[in-house]
Design an enzyme around this catalytic site. Structure first.
Site, short mmCIF file in Angstrom:
data_model
loop_
_atom_site.label_atom_id
_atom_site.label_comp_id
_atom_site.label_asym_id
_atom_site.label_seq_id
_atom_site.Cartn_x
_atom_site.Cartn_y
_atom_site.Cartn_z
CG LEU A 141 -1.95 1.11 1.32
CD1 LEU A 141 -3.21 0.63 2.04
CD2 LEU A 141 -1.40 2.34 2.06
CB ILE A 142 2.07 3.40 -2.47
CG1 ILE A 142 2.95 2.16 -2.67
CG2 ILE A 142 2.89 4.68 -2.66
CD1 ILE A 142 3.35 1.92 -4.12
N GLY A 145 -0.14 8.86 -1.15
CA GLY A 145 0.30 10.02 -1.90
C GLY A 145 0.80 9.69 -3.29
N GLY A 178 4.60 12.68 -8.60
CA GLY A 178 5.94 12.67 -8.03
C GLY A 178 6.44 11.32 -7.58
CB ILE A 179 8.44 10.39 -4.56
CG1 ILE A 179 9.65 11.28 -4.83
CG2 ILE A 179 8.88 9.09 -3.88
CD1 ILE A 179 10.35 11.76 -3.57
CE1 TYR A 205 8.06 18.31 3.61
CE2 TYR A 205 10.40 18.81 3.81
CZ TYR A 205 9.38 18.01 3.32
OH TYR A 205 9.68 16.90 2.56
#
Length: 288
Positions: free
Chosen positions: A14-15, A17, A21-22, A158
């Protein structure tokens, strides 16, 4: 796929975002490696780029909704994966958001939002996944940043969130290993992706609104532009992450490029902090 033993067959991964991008590149790379890939994102209307990339690569993957800031969304997504596939072998915590500004000028709400997405999102997904990863001897792979090692000017919120991620996972690492779960943080440097664009930075407005910090903002933006001119590709990072699923010995900390390794080395070998702060001070000192 225990802390030191790769899974002998295709893993269920499970990924988070994964819309750009990445995350997008990782989803394609993991699917190309033969793993069952569940690529998630907060807003499914943004799934077009991932579908196109998967089609171009000739791979199959699942796309599902998951908002890392929402308890029910996370729990529902993890439960669905286990119900439909019978197991969960790895999570890739990738979802994140930029937050550019310094504390005097940045609203407290931006700090809270940065922590909610970048830190508590990782905690939330990891917590929901751990019982299933214990059952499979799985792995938690988390995209941190060199900003989780080196505090960076105008990235107060951040970097605070990424420092928290590193502390959380460094603390979890030895404990998770006792129940057969591997933990790894991945630290990219500058990556050519939509992450910076999504930060919504208008350089002229940033300088105009910076007040006494304007000279420092100018110097910072100039340095940032130079660093991203030589940025690593998201595909390089995604391929590295996919490789970690099958790595025989999973390290705790992985930098994704020589530039990233060079960037964090002074801090990791800097007991009193003077070396790293001397470096970053130069980022906000206007050129003579």
């Amino acid at each position: 796929m225990t802390a030191n033993t790769p899974h002998p067959t295709a893993a269920t991964v499970l990924i988070t975002g994964a819309s750009t991008g990445i995350g997008l590149a990782t989803a394609v790379a993991v699917a190309r490696a033969g793993h069952t890939t569940i690529a998630t994102m907060r807003d499914l209307s943004r799934a077009g780029a991932l579908r196109d990339a998967a089609s171009a690569a000739g791979v199959d993957l699942e796309i599902a909704q998951l908002d890392v800031t929402d308890d029910e969304s996370v729990e529902r997504a993890v439960a669905r994966v286990v119900a439909e596939h019978g197991r969960l072998d790895a999570v890739v915590n990738n979802a994140g958001a930029a937050a550019v500004g310094t504390v005097e000028l940045l609203e407290l709400g931006r700090f809270r939002d940065a922590m909610e997405v970048n830190f508590f999102g990782v905690v939330r997904v990891t917590k929901a996944a751990m019982p299933h990863l214990r059952a499979s001897g799985g792995r938690v792979l988390t995209v941190s940043s060199v900003g989780g090692i080196v505090g960076q000017p105008f990235n107060d919120a951040y970097c605070a969130a990424k420092f928290a991620v590193e502390g959380f996972l460094e603390s979890l690492h030895p404990v998770a290993a006792t129940v057969g779960v591997g933990v790894c943080v991945i630290e990219p440097g500058a990556v050519a992706s939509e992450f910076v664009a999504n930060a919504g930075i208008d350089p002229a407005a940033a300088v105009a609104e910076a007040g006494p910090y304007a000279p420092a903002v100018v110097a910072y933006l100039e340095r940032t532009a130079r660093s991203f001119a030589a940025a690593q590709s998201a595909e390089d990072v995604g391929g590295l992450i996919a490789g970690l699923l099958d790595a025989a010995a999973l390290p705790f900390r992985v930098q994704t490029s020589n530039a990233a390794r060079a960037f964090v080395t002074p801090k990791l070998a800097d007991l009193d902090g003077s070396a790293v702060t001397a470096i970053t001070r130069g980022w906000v000192t206007p050129a003579a």
